[in-house]
Write an enzyme that holds these catalytic residues in place. Structure first.
Site, PDB file in Angstrom:
ATOM      1  N   CYS A  35     -27.470-121.649 106.330  1.00 13.89           N
ATOM      2  CA  CYS A  35     -26.850-122.953 106.507  1.00 13.89           C
ATOM      3  C   CYS A  35     -26.508-123.506 105.135  1.00 13.89           C
ATOM      4  O   CYS A  35     -26.990-123.021 104.122  1.00 13.89           O
ATOM      5  CB  CYS A  35     -27.813-123.889 107.206  1.00 13.89           C
ATOM      6  SG  CYS A  35     -28.494-123.195 108.714  1.00 13.89           S
TER       7      CYS A  35
ATOM      8  N   ARG B  85     -21.260-120.650 104.555  1.00  8.87           N
ATOM      9  CA  ARG B  85     -22.650-120.266 104.772  1.00  8.87           C
ATOM     10  C   ARG B  85     -23.080-120.433 106.235  1.00  8.87           C
ATOM     11  O   ARG B  85     -24.119-119.918 106.644  1.00  8.87           O
ATOM     12  CB  ARG B  85     -23.561-121.112 103.891  1.00  8.87           C
ATOM     13  CG  ARG B  85     -23.306-120.941 102.415  1.00  8.87           C
ATOM     14  CD  ARG B  85     -24.233-121.824 101.629  1.00  8.87           C
ATOM     15  NE  ARG B  85     -25.603-121.448 101.871  1.00  8.87           N
ATOM     16  CZ  ARG B  85     -26.276-120.582 101.117  1.00  8.87           C
ATOM     17  NH1 ARG B  85     -25.714-120.042 100.081  1.00  8.87           N
ATOM     18  NH2 ARG B  85     -27.523-120.271 101.397  1.00  8.87           N
TER      19      ARG B  85
ATOM     20  N   TRP C 106     -25.780-122.661 110.928  1.00  6.64           N
ATOM     21  CA  TRP C 106     -25.654-121.391 111.652  1.00  6.64           C
ATOM     22  C   TRP C 106     -26.907-121.308 112.500  1.00  6.64           C
ATOM     23  O   TRP C 106     -28.016-121.194 111.988  1.00  6.64           O
ATOM     24  CB  TRP C 106     -25.578-120.237 110.664  1.00  6.64           C
ATOM     25  CG  TRP C 106     -25.254-118.918 111.287  1.00  6.64           C
ATOM     26  CD1 TRP C 106     -24.013-118.388 111.500  1.00  6.64           C
ATOM     27  CD2 TRP C 106     -26.188-117.944 111.763  1.00  6.64           C
ATOM     28  NE1 TRP C 106     -24.124-117.151 112.081  1.00  6.64           N
ATOM     29  CE2 TRP C 106     -25.440-116.852 112.252  1.00  6.64           C
ATOM     30  CE3 TRP C 106     -27.581-117.871 111.825  1.00  6.64           C
ATOM     31  CZ2 TRP C 106     -26.030-115.704 112.797  1.00  6.64           C
ATOM     32  CZ3 TRP C 106     -28.178-116.736 112.374  1.00  6.64           C
ATOM     33  CH2 TRP C 106     -27.399-115.674 112.854  1.00  6.64           C
TER      34      TRP C 106
ATOM     35  N   ASN D 224     -32.794-125.486 105.780  1.00  6.35           N
ATOM     36  CA  ASN D 224     -32.268-124.128 105.829  1.00  6.35           C
ATOM     37  C   ASN D 224     -33.471-123.205 105.851  1.00  6.35           C
ATOM     38  O   ASN D 224     -34.381-123.373 105.056  1.00  6.35           O
ATOM     39  CB  ASN D 224     -31.422-123.895 104.559  1.00  6.35           C
ATOM     40  CG  ASN D 224     -30.682-122.594 104.581  1.00  6.35           C
ATOM     41  OD1 ASN D 224     -30.701-121.882 105.570  1.00  6.35           O
ATOM     42  ND2 ASN D 224     -30.015-122.281 103.480  1.00  6.35           N
ATOM     43  N   GLY D 225     -33.496-122.249 106.783  1.00  2.20           N
ATOM     44  CA  GLY D 225     -34.644-121.341 106.877  1.00  2.20           C
ATOM     45  C   GLY D 225     -35.199-121.371 108.285  1.00  2.20           C
ATOM     46  O   GLY D 225     -34.554-121.885 109.201  1.00  2.20           O
TER      47      GLY D 225
ATOM     48  N   GLU E 103     -18.562 -98.253 105.734  1.00  6.84           N
ATOM     49  CA  GLU E 103     -18.171 -99.572 105.256  1.00  6.84           C
ATOM     50  C   GLU E 103     -16.811 -99.974 105.847  1.00  6.84           C
ATOM     51  O   GLU E 103     -16.606-101.129 106.220  1.00  6.84           O
ATOM     52  CB  GLU E 103     -18.149 -99.570 103.724  1.00  6.84           C
ATOM     53  CG  GLU E 103     -17.494-100.773 103.055  1.00  6.84           C
ATOM     54  CD  GLU E 103     -18.137-102.111 103.380  1.00  6.84           C
ATOM     55  OE1 GLU E 103     -19.220-102.145 103.982  1.00  6.84           O
ATOM     56  OE2 GLU E 103     -17.520-103.143 103.051  1.00  6.84           O
TER      57      GLU E 103
ATOM     58  N   LYS F 295     -16.143-103.276 108.067  1.00 17.41           N
ATOM     59  CA  LYS F 295     -15.193-104.317 107.672  1.00 17.41           C
ATOM     60  C   LYS F 295     -14.259-104.641 108.831  1.00 17.41           C
ATOM     61  O   LYS F 295     -13.965-105.796 109.120  1.00 17.41           O
ATOM     62  CB  LYS F 295     -14.415-103.838 106.447  1.00 17.41           C
ATOM     63  CG  LYS F 295     -13.985-104.887 105.522  1.00 17.41           C
ATOM     64  CD  LYS F 295     -14.959-105.185 104.399  1.00 17.41           C
ATOM     65  CE  LYS F 295     -16.310-105.666 104.890  1.00 17.41           C
ATOM     66  NZ  LYS F 295     -17.311-105.696 103.854  1.00 17.41           N
TER      67      LYS F 295
ATOM     68  N   GLU G 215     -16.099-106.548 111.641  1.00 15.38           N
ATOM     69  CA  GLU G 215     -16.492-107.884 111.209  1.00 15.38           C
ATOM     70  C   GLU G 215     -15.337-108.882 111.265  1.00 15.38           C
ATOM     71  O   GLU G 215     -15.497-109.997 111.758  1.00 15.38           O
ATOM     72  CB  GLU G 215     -16.988-107.737 109.768  1.00 15.38           C
ATOM     73  CG  GLU G 215     -17.795-108.815 109.209  1.00 15.38           C
ATOM     74  CD  GLU G 215     -18.330-108.446 107.820  1.00 15.38           C
ATOM     75  OE1 GLU G 215     -19.194-109.154 107.350  1.00 15.38           O
ATOM     76  OE2 GLU G 215     -17.876-107.456 107.209  1.00 15.38           O
TER      77      GLU G 215
ATOM     78  N   HIS H  60     -19.733 -82.442 117.652  1.00 17.56           N
ATOM     79  CA  HIS H  60     -21.018 -82.463 118.354  1.00 17.56           C
ATOM     80  C   HIS H  60     -21.096 -83.603 119.369  1.00 17.56           C
ATOM     81  O   HIS H  60     -22.190 -83.948 119.818  1.00 17.56           O
ATOM     82  CB  HIS H  60     -22.165 -82.560 117.337  1.00 17.56           C
ATOM     83  CG  HIS H  60     -22.231 -81.376 116.421  1.00 17.56           C
ATOM     84  ND1 HIS H  60     -22.581 -80.121 116.855  1.00 17.56           N
ATOM     85  CD2 HIS H  60     -21.953 -81.240 115.097  1.00 17.56           C
ATOM     86  CE1 HIS H  60     -22.533 -79.267 115.845  1.00 17.56           C
ATOM     87  NE2 HIS H  60     -22.144 -79.929 114.762  1.00 17.56           N
TER      88      HIS H  60
ATOM     89  N   LYS I 295     -22.400-116.060 105.739  1.00 10.51           N
ATOM     90  CA  LYS I 295     -22.332-115.290 104.499  1.00 10.51           C
ATOM     91  C   LYS I 295     -23.700-114.794 104.041  1.00 10.51           C
ATOM     92  O   LYS I 295     -23.839-113.649 103.655  1.00 10.51           O
ATOM     93  CB  LYS I 295     -21.686-116.160 103.411  1.00 10.51           C
ATOM     94  CG  LYS I 295     -21.488-115.457 102.079  1.00 10.51           C
ATOM     95  CD  LYS I 295     -20.512-114.304 102.193  1.00 10.51           C
ATOM     96  CE  LYS I 295     -20.250-113.621 100.871  1.00 10.51           C
ATOM     97  NZ  LYS I 295     -19.594-112.311 101.073  1.00 10.51           N
TER      98      LYS I 295
HETATM   99  C1  AGP Z   1     -20.509-107.706 104.499  1.00 12.00           C
HETATM  100  O1  AGP Z   1     -19.163-107.680 104.772  1.00 12.00           O
HETATM  101  C2  AGP Z   1     -21.326-108.395 105.476  1.00 12.00           C
HETATM  102  N1  AGP Z   1     -20.955-109.749 105.648  1.00 12.00           N
HETATM  103  C3  AGP Z   1     -22.812-108.181 105.431  1.00 12.00           C
HETATM  104  O2  AGP Z   1     -23.059-106.912 105.944  1.00 12.00           O
HETATM  105  C4  AGP Z   1     -23.532-108.315 104.071  1.00 12.00           C
HETATM  106  O3  AGP Z   1     -23.138-107.292 103.217  1.00 12.00           O
HETATM  107  C5  AGP Z   1     -25.046-108.295 104.305  1.00 12.00           C
HETATM  108  O4  AGP Z   1     -25.405-109.365 105.116  1.00 12.00           O
HETATM  109  C6  AGP Z   1     -25.835-108.304 103.024  1.00 12.00           C
HETATM  110  O5  AGP Z   1     -25.580-109.452 102.271  1.00 12.00           O
HETATM  111  P1  AGP Z   1     -26.043-109.561 100.774  1.00 12.00           P
HETATM  112  O6  AGP Z   1     -25.265-108.543  99.991  1.00 12.00           O
HETATM  113  O7  AGP Z   1     -25.735-110.951 100.374  1.00 12.00           O
HETATM  114  O8  AGP Z   1     -27.514-109.239 100.739  1.00 12.00           O
END
Ligand code: AGP
Length: 617
Positions: free
Chosen positions: A2, A27, A91, A117-118, A492, A496, A499, A515, A612
């Protein structure tokens, strides 16, 4: 996850808080709210949705269009001039993302407001205890319990800071929190345990935020609160254990400039970000890398028997790229594991292993906990972190800063590139204290130095990738196929796409296709196949042929001269040193994901359900 802001000073707090929340929205973005004190009353305004919805709600209130929409503790004049306040963009963790569960939360009397936050781990127990005492809880959140606990401790003669300290004795879990009390309007109390909190020191005014993104427009002088700190902040003074420091960032780093969204901006920032990561770290004299921050002398570097990368999501995939690089260049066994799995499986911690905690934000709770577990067991852990002053960076103490600059889009792009480049330098360093020759080392040094310009060349070809993206944007599923060096890149790439576009994507090793997954290939299942011009070229070409033979469309991403018409679409990348080619292969996949998402009209910087920084389990 958050965003938190706080302000105390001479200015009208509401616009300051709203602007701060706007810059922190990446965030968390399912609801937002703020509380200000005006004429000895607490005015709380909250809404489900985005910060813009909160802004609209506040202007409705001012224009007298409240229509029952305002929170019970506001009198409908929430943006009359108040000089102290707190705000939050959420969030959801406890309770659905609606107006009631949005922060700030207050005690029953409407005296105390809290943004948090937390996660309070014993929230259920605390809520039950409060209910038994006759407290009526208005929301489903863990945070509301905090507001009631603080109110219960805030008796006569007790300072707000002391009340917060006493309340926190009952609390288990993580928090970054800011507390506002109408009986102590000239101060805010802040507390941190596990979730970031930064003070911004102004001239006769003070700011609080969960991230410097909300502070840099006002001040460069900040204090990163340490874990366990509780402090009182007044307009003209503050007292903290942690010391002030100067932030190395400009307000413009957090603005879109000429770009429509941060993901594309950050993709285009990669050449410059990479130059920053390499600057001063490539050593031509000894054909090696200089990574002073890891603080290990050659003898210690030689005694490392294994390297293990720990991170989450894209940081984990970057770690996988790092593991391949370390094995290839240094010939040391290396691997990567999701930090979340590591911390829960009671890992065997080997004293001769170098553990590398990988994180853009430096806040990811699972990664932080893995680091703490390692340190508790005497493991040797360094950080590969982007955000200076972040929890993981501080906990590790030594490591490599990524120097990618602020990354705002939820989808990580430039940070991942800098992670992989940092691991190439680590691998080079480890290789050169062992058997790697100076000539082999120099090949990697020159290869690394060439990468930023090679990325520029690829970015110049963005229009062609955008065109391919448009052709394939209707696909409901996609495969990403890679082999050895290309395998983490494929993972990756799939991540991407999922996401930002919500298109289902899966990554497979080319060798694994036959397989099982080959059964899914048909005309509606495009495959993105990574084809570096390396010793596995012939094998990758035969993978494409296998897919084509089953009617599957293929997008080849390659540095090789592939036979004409082998693939349905071909994205050409420059030829790099083979070990470094994954860094280039990744860039077109970022652009592909971006342009598919754009074609589908997605909210690219703020994908649904994500945030994020993942500061919860
Ligand atoms: C990346 O595109 C993602 N949003 C996510 O997987 C991210 O890499 C992951 O949450 C780790 O975040 P960090 O690098 O801030 O630890």
């Amino acid at each position: 996850m958050c965003g938190i802001v706080g302000y105390i000073g001479r200015r009208d707090a509401t616009p300051v808080l709203l602007e701060g929340l706007r810059s922190l929205e990446y965030r968390g973005y399912d609801s937002a709210g703020l509380a200000v004190v005006y004429r000895n009353k607490l005015h709380v305004t909250k809404t489900a949705g985005r910060v813009q919805d909160l802004r609209d709600r506040l202007s409705d209130n001012t224009n007298g269009k409240t229509n029952g929409k305002t929170n019970g503790k506001t009198n409908g004049k929430t943006n009359a001039k108040a000089t102290v306040g707190i705000g939050h963009t959420r969030w959801a963790t406890h309770g659905e993302p609606n107006e009631t569960n949005a922060h700030p939360h207050t005690d029953t009397a409407g005296r105390i407001a809290v943004v948090h936050n937390g996660i309070i781990e014993n929230a259920e127990q605390l809520r039950d205890q409060l209910a038994d005492q006759g407290v009526k809880l208005a929301s489903d959140t863990d945070t509301e319990a905090l507001a009631h606990l603080i109110a219960a401790e805030a008796g006569e003669g007790v300072t707000l800071e002391e009340a917060v300290r006493r309340a926190l004795r009952h609390v288990e879990g993580t928090y970054g929190l800011v507390v506002l009390d109408i009986l102590h309007q000239n101060e805010l109390v802040v507390a941190r345990n596990g979730s970031p909190l930064v003070l911004g020191i102004g001239d006769g005014e003070m700011f609080v935020a969960s991230d410097v993104a909300a502070l840099v427009r006002h001040t460069k002088q900040v204090v990163y609160l340490g874990d366990g700190e509780v402090a009182t902040v007044r307009a003209a003074d503050y007292r903290t254990v942690s010391r002030p420091t100067t932030v190395d960032a400009e307000a413009g780093d957090y603005e879109l400039g000429a770009f429509a969204d941060f993901m594309r901006k950050e993709i285009h920032e990669q050449p410059e970000a990479l130059r920053r990561a390499l600057r001063g770290r490539l050593d031509d004299r000894f054909s090696t890398a200089r990574l002073g921050g890891i603080n290990l002398d050659p003898r210690q570097l030689r005694s490392i028997r294994q390297v293990k990368f720990l991170g989450c999501g894209s940081a984990y995939y970057a770690g996988q790229m790092g593991a391949v690089l370390v094995e290839e260049l240094a010939r040391i066994p290396a691997g990567a594991e999701p930090a979340s799995e590591f911390r829960y499986r009671n890992p065997v911690v080997d004293p001769d292993t170098l553990y590398v905690a990988v994180s853009q934000s430096g806040e990811t709770l699972d990664t932080l906990m893995a680091v703490q577990e390692l340190r508790r067991k005497g493991g040797q852990v360094i950080g590969a972190v982007n955000v200076v002053g972040s929890a993981i960076g501080r906990e590790c103490g030594t490591g490599v800063f990524l120097h990618a600059g602020p990354e705002i889009a939820v989808a990580s792009t430039k940070a991942l590139t800098n992670m992989a480049a940092s691991f190439a330098m680590l691998a080079l360093l480890l290789g050169r204290v062992r058997d790697m020759s100076a000539a082999a080392g120099q090949r990697i040094v020159s290869g690394l130095r060439a990468l930023p310009h090679q990325i520029e060349l690829m970015l110049a070809g963005e229009d062609e990738i955008a065109e391919i993206a448009r052709r394939f944007a209707a696909a409901e599923h996609m495969f990403f196929i890679g082999r050895v060096r290309g395998w983490p890149v494929a993972r990756e790439g799939a991540q991407k796409l999922k996401e930002v576009s919500y298109v289902h994507a899966e990554a497979y090793q080319a060798s694994e296709l036959k397989h099982g997954p080959l059964a899914l290939i048909n005309a509606t299942m495009p495959s993105v196949v990574l084809v570096p011009a390396d010793e596995l070229l012939a094998k990758n070409i035969s993978t494409i042929e296998q897919i084509k033979a089953r009617g599957g469309p293929v997008i080849a991403v390659t540095s090789a001269d592939l036979p004409a018409d082998l693939a349905d679409a071909t994205i050409r990348i420059p030829r790099a040193e083979p070990e470094l080619e994954p860094l280039l292969l990744n860039v077109p996949l970022q652009l592909l994901a971006y342009h598919i998402a754009a074609k589908l009209g997605r909210d690219i910087d703020k994908p649904r359900n994500l945030a994020k920084s993942v500061t919860v389990e």
